[in-house]
Design an enzyme around this catalytic site. Structure first.
Site, PDB file in Angstrom:
ATOM      1  N   PHE A  48     108.430 -47.508  63.708  1.00 49.33           N
ATOM      2  CA  PHE A  48     109.286 -47.944  62.592  1.00 49.33           C
ATOM      3  C   PHE A  48     109.186 -46.965  61.418  1.00 49.33           C
ATOM      4  O   PHE A  48     108.958 -47.371  60.286  1.00 49.33           O
ATOM      5  CB  PHE A  48     108.913 -49.368  62.124  1.00 49.33           C
ATOM      6  CG  PHE A  48     109.169 -50.437  63.141  1.00 49.33           C
ATOM      7  CD1 PHE A  48     110.442 -50.969  63.311  1.00 49.33           C
ATOM      8  CD2 PHE A  48     108.136 -50.899  63.935  1.00 49.33           C
ATOM      9  CE1 PHE A  48     110.675 -51.955  64.260  1.00 49.33           C
ATOM     10  CE2 PHE A  48     108.358 -51.884  64.886  1.00 49.33           C
ATOM     11  CZ  PHE A  48     109.636 -52.414  65.052  1.00 49.33           C
ATOM     12  N   HIS A  49     109.333 -45.704  61.728  1.00 51.15           N
ATOM     13  CA  HIS A  49     109.359 -44.707  60.663  1.00 51.15           C
ATOM     14  C   HIS A  49     109.963 -43.411  61.182  1.00 51.15           C
ATOM     15  O   HIS A  49     110.117 -43.218  62.394  1.00 51.15           O
ATOM     16  CB  HIS A  49     107.939 -44.451  60.120  1.00 51.15           C
ATOM     17  CG  HIS A  49     106.997 -43.914  61.147  1.00 51.15           C
ATOM     18  ND1 HIS A  49     106.083 -44.700  61.809  1.00 51.15           N
ATOM     19  CD2 HIS A  49     106.853 -42.673  61.661  1.00 51.15           C
ATOM     20  CE1 HIS A  49     105.411 -43.954  62.678  1.00 51.15           C
ATOM     21  NE2 HIS A  49     105.864 -42.721  62.612  1.00 51.15           N
TER      22      HIS A  49
END
Ligand code: T46
Length: 132
Positions: A48-49
């Site tokens: 999630f980045h």
């Protein structure tokens, strides 16, 4: 999308298999950091980045997991399940990892030391910077 699957030559004989990773040879950058992920629950989703300035090669040295990769324009998913294959992920790619097998060990080689300020952890911010 700035990702590539790198074939890694396996030296195998009756004793087993060996793969060597060499900077600026089969790994296309100077290796500044190596880390590995293990003991990840099968129902866990991580990542999630994106990174502003970091290139990495990810290898499933054992087991498997799936990647979702997103450059702000298209999304792809792929299964990483072969220790003789490196997933090259360039900067500015959003990544999520999921469906980890119980035995999964993901080894990651990176061209910079750890720097939290290099992370973009907000998807809207990522899209504002790199989306269509
Ligand atoms: C990536 C995917 C594939 C450190 O202290 N040093 C490090 O070198 C790294 C990578 C992490 N950390 C700390 C930061 C967090 O407190 O370890 C903890 C877990 O890191 P993170 O939540 O960023 O882990 P993932 O699985 O979401 O992502 C990691 C990498 O951070 C990332 O660059 O591409 O694996």
């Amino acid at each position: 999308m700035q990702i590539k699957l790198l074939p890694l030559q396996t030296h195998g004989d009756e004793r087993g298999s060996l793969i060597a990773l060499e900077q600026d040879k089969n790994i296309p950058f100077e290796i500044k950091r190596v880390y590995y992920l293990f003991n990840t629950g099968s129902n866990v989703r991580r990542g999630f980045h994106a990174h502003k300035n970091l290139t990495q090669v990810v290898i499933a040295v054992r087991g498997s997991c799936r990647f979702l990769l997103d450059d702000g324009k298209e999304k792809i998913t792929l299964l990483l399940d072969n220790p003789a294959q490196g997933l090259l992920i360039d900067s500015c790619i959003w990544r999520e990892m999921y469906d980890f097998s119980e035995d999964c060990v993901l080894m990651v080689l990176a061209n910079h030391l750890y720097d939290e300020s290099d992370y973009l952890r907000n998807y809207d911010e990522f899209l504002n910077l790199y989306g269509k």
